[in-house]
Motif scaffolding. Structure first.
Motif, PDB file in Angstrom:
ATOM      1  N   PRO A  73      21.920 -15.950  24.799  1.00 26.47           N
ATOM      2  CA  PRO A  73      23.119 -16.741  24.572  1.00 26.47           C
ATOM      3  C   PRO A  73      23.960 -16.395  25.714  1.00 26.47           C
ATOM      4  O   PRO A  73      25.024 -16.854  25.843  1.00 26.47           O
ATOM      5  CB  PRO A  73      23.565 -16.113  23.316  1.00 26.47           C
ATOM      6  N   ARG A  74      23.777 -15.133  26.663  1.00 26.79           N
ATOM      7  CA  ARG A  74      25.029 -14.854  27.464  1.00 26.79           C
ATOM      8  C   ARG A  74      24.960 -15.758  28.600  1.00 26.79           C
ATOM      9  O   ARG A  74      24.078 -16.650  28.946  1.00 26.79           O
ATOM     10  CB  ARG A  74      24.497 -13.486  27.957  1.00 26.79           C
ATOM     11  N   VAL A  75      26.265 -16.014  29.087  1.00 26.03           N
ATOM     12  CA  VAL A  75      26.580 -16.846  30.224  1.00 26.03           C
ATOM     13  C   VAL A  75      26.388 -16.106  31.510  1.00 26.03           C
ATOM     14  O   VAL A  75      26.855 -15.136  31.696  1.00 26.03           O
ATOM     15  CB  VAL A  75      28.017 -17.692  30.192  1.00 26.03           C
ATOM     16  N   LYS A  76      25.662 -16.585  32.429  1.00 21.60           N
ATOM     17  CA  LYS A  76      25.313 -15.830  33.525  1.00 21.60           C
ATOM     18  C   LYS A  76      25.803 -16.733  34.815  1.00 21.60           C
ATOM     19  O   LYS A  76      24.822 -17.344  35.422  1.00 21.60           O
ATOM     20  CB  LYS A  76      24.102 -15.411  33.685  1.00 21.60           C
ATOM     21  N   ARG A  77      27.012 -16.856  35.113  1.00 21.16           N
ATOM     22  CA  ARG A  77      27.308 -17.634  36.223  1.00 21.16           C
ATOM     23  C   ARG A  77      28.440 -16.747  36.991  1.00 21.16           C
ATOM     24  O   ARG A  77      29.011 -15.985  36.438  1.00 21.16           O
ATOM     25  CB  ARG A  77      28.151 -18.693  35.849  1.00 21.16           C
ATOM     26  N   PHE A  87      38.053 -17.942  39.440  1.00 19.90           N
ATOM     27  CA  PHE A  87      37.636 -18.440  38.241  1.00 19.90           C
ATOM     28  C   PHE A  87      36.395 -17.831  37.845  1.00 19.90           C
ATOM     29  O   PHE A  87      35.374 -17.692  38.532  1.00 19.90           O
ATOM     30  CB  PHE A  87      37.196 -19.916  38.549  1.00 19.90           C
ATOM     31  N   HIS A  88      36.401 -17.454  36.768  1.00 21.78           N
ATOM     32  CA  HIS A  88      35.187 -16.600  35.924  1.00 21.78           C
ATOM     33  C   HIS A  88      34.653 -17.700  34.859  1.00 21.78           C
ATOM     34  O   HIS A  88      35.151 -17.754  33.750  1.00 21.78           O
ATOM     35  CB  HIS A  88      35.638 -15.406  35.211  1.00 21.78           C
ATOM     36  N   PRO A  89      33.477 -18.158  35.006  1.00 19.93           N
ATOM     37  CA  PRO A  89      32.835 -19.272  34.010  1.00 19.93           C
ATOM     38  C   PRO A  89      32.592 -18.483  32.945  1.00 19.93           C
ATOM     39  O   PRO A  89      31.933 -17.483  32.848  1.00 19.93           O
ATOM     40  CB  PRO A  89      31.797 -19.905  34.728  1.00 19.93           C
ATOM     41  N   LEU A  90      32.990 -19.102  31.630  1.00 19.55           N
ATOM     42  CA  LEU A  90      32.821 -18.400  30.337  1.00 19.55           C
ATOM     43  C   LEU A  90      31.709 -19.320  29.456  1.00 19.55           C
ATOM     44  O   LEU A  90      31.259 -18.890  28.424  1.00 19.55           O
ATOM     45  CB  LEU A  90      33.813 -18.080  29.356  1.00 19.55           C
ATOM     46  N   THR A  94      26.052 -26.717  31.573  1.00 22.10           N
ATOM     47  CA  THR A  94      25.741 -27.992  31.041  1.00 22.10           C
ATOM     48  C   THR A  94      26.551 -28.361  29.741  1.00 22.10           C
ATOM     49  O   THR A  94      26.416 -29.246  29.137  1.00 22.10           O
ATOM     50  CB  THR A  94      24.374 -27.699  30.274  1.00 22.10           C
ATOM     51  N   SER A  95      27.446 -27.424  29.694  1.00 24.04           N
ATOM     52  CA  SER A  95      28.471 -27.810  28.449  1.00 24.04           C
ATOM     53  C   SER A  95      29.582 -28.994  28.802  1.00 24.04           C
ATOM     54  O   SER A  95      29.920 -28.878  29.718  1.00 24.04           O
ATOM     55  CB  SER A  95      29.449 -26.393  28.125  1.00 24.04           C
ATOM     56  N   HIS A  96      29.816 -29.951  27.552  1.00 19.32           N
ATOM     57  CA  HIS A  96      30.733 -30.881  27.867  1.00 19.32           C
ATOM     58  C   HIS A  96      32.153 -30.342  28.207  1.00 19.32           C
ATOM     59  O   HIS A  96      32.950 -30.789  28.688  1.00 19.32           O
ATOM     60  CB  HIS A  96      30.770 -31.840  26.910  1.00 19.32           C
ATOM     61  N   ILE A  97      32.428 -29.254  27.112  1.00 18.83           N
ATOM     62  CA  ILE A  97      33.586 -28.403  27.397  1.00 18.83           C
ATOM     63  C   ILE A  97      33.379 -27.174  28.284  1.00 18.83           C
ATOM     64  O   ILE A  97      32.486 -26.539  27.817  1.00 18.83           O
ATOM     65  CB  ILE A  97      34.114 -28.163  25.889  1.00 18.83           C
ATOM     66  N   GLN A  98      34.126 -26.837  29.363  1.00 13.49           N
ATOM     67  CA  GLN A  98      34.059 -25.874  30.129  1.00 13.49           C
ATOM     68  C   GLN A  98      35.051 -24.687  29.557  1.00 13.49           C
ATOM     69  O   GLN A  98      36.264 -25.164  29.564  1.00 13.49           O
ATOM     70  CB  GLN A  98      34.116 -26.314  31.615  1.00 13.49           C
ATOM     71  N   THR A  99      34.859 -23.553  29.953  1.00 10.36           N
ATOM     72  CA  THR A  99      35.818 -22.297  29.457  1.00 10.36           C
ATOM     73  C   THR A  99      35.993 -21.324  30.544  1.00 10.36           C
ATOM     74  O   THR A  99      34.860 -21.098  31.126  1.00 10.36           O
ATOM     75  CB  THR A  99      35.533 -21.674  28.265  1.00 10.36           C
ATOM     76  N   TYR A 100      36.897 -21.000  31.017  1.00 11.77           N
ATOM     77  CA  TYR A 100      37.038 -20.158  32.356  1.00 11.77           C
ATOM     78  C   TYR A 100      38.072 -19.079  31.922  1.00 11.77           C
ATOM     79  O   TYR A 100      39.210 -19.270  31.314  1.00 11.77           O
ATOM     80  CB  TYR A 100      37.638 -20.801  33.405  1.00 11.77           C
ATOM     81  N   LYS A 101      38.072 -17.700  32.359  1.00 14.60           N
ATOM     82  CA  LYS A 101      38.943 -16.809  32.476  1.00 14.60           C
ATOM     83  C   LYS A 101      39.519 -17.303  33.998  1.00 14.60           C
ATOM     84  O   LYS A 101      38.656 -16.967  35.016  1.00 14.60           O
ATOM     85  CB  LYS A 101      38.404 -15.678  32.544  1.00 14.60           C
TER      86      LYS A 101
END
Length: 183
Positions: A73-77, A87-90, A94-101
């Motif tokens: 399940p880890r996000v590897k971007r 921008f650090h993608p979290l 493919t997610s409709h909602i994007q979360t970033y640090k």
């Protein structure tokens, strides 16, 4: 099929999520409580004759019980830079909602036109101070503060400084295109 390995657990979660006992679901579905118990424990093979009345009673689809297990399940971007931000993608692409640090480097208040786009944005300040400009208002948020706003309101954000500001931010797809211009 690996999907079947977790069917019993998903079935139990659907039942207990509704606050139902084994007996209550069994009665609604017209199966015995012992059969349902064995099915949930993985000691009974699932078949359509059992699953159809159970999913109907739970008001779920069979697909919801057979959802494939995500192996990792880890996000590897990789992070990327844009102007005064990293921008650090979290969340997965493919997610409709994007979360970033987002790490913002200090800069003066935004002096150009403020941006607008459809949707809402939610943000949380992890460290530093954030200048949030909403139309003609300027709000300074500190560590531990959060904000949510309609992104049709003209807006901009920047680090107050002297240190960087780190935030968690959640965007819809329009917000991702507007704020990150990734790719």
């Amino acid at each position: 099929m690996k999907e079947l390995e977790h069917l019993g657990l998903r079935l139990r979660a659907a039942r207990t999520g509704r606050g139902w006992t084994l007996e209550s679901l069994a009665k609604k579905a017209g199966v015995s409580a012992s059969t349902l118990s064995r099915l949930e424990a993985g000691k009974r093979q699932a078949n359509l004759e059992l699953l159809l009345p159970l999913t109907k009673a739970l008001d779920i689809s069979i697909d919801e019980l057979l959802t494939p297990v995500v192996e990792d399940p880890r996000v590897k971007r990789d992070p990327w830079e844009r102007e005064e931000a990293t921008f650090h993608p979290l969340s997965p692409e493919t997610s409709h909602i994007q979360t970033y640090k987002i790490v913002l480097r200090p800069r003066p208040a935004h002096d150009g036109p403020l941006g607008t786009h459809g949707g809402h944005e939610w943000l949380y300040v992890l460290s530093g101070r954030l200048r949030l400009q909403l139309d003609d208002r300027e709000i300074i948020l500190h560590r531990g503060e959060a904000a949510e706003f309609d992104t049709r309101t003209p807006h901009a954000m920047s680090a107050v400084g002297p240190e960087n500001t780190e935030i968690l931010s959640i965007f819809n797809e329009a917000g991702v295109r507007f704020h990150t211009e990734e790719g």
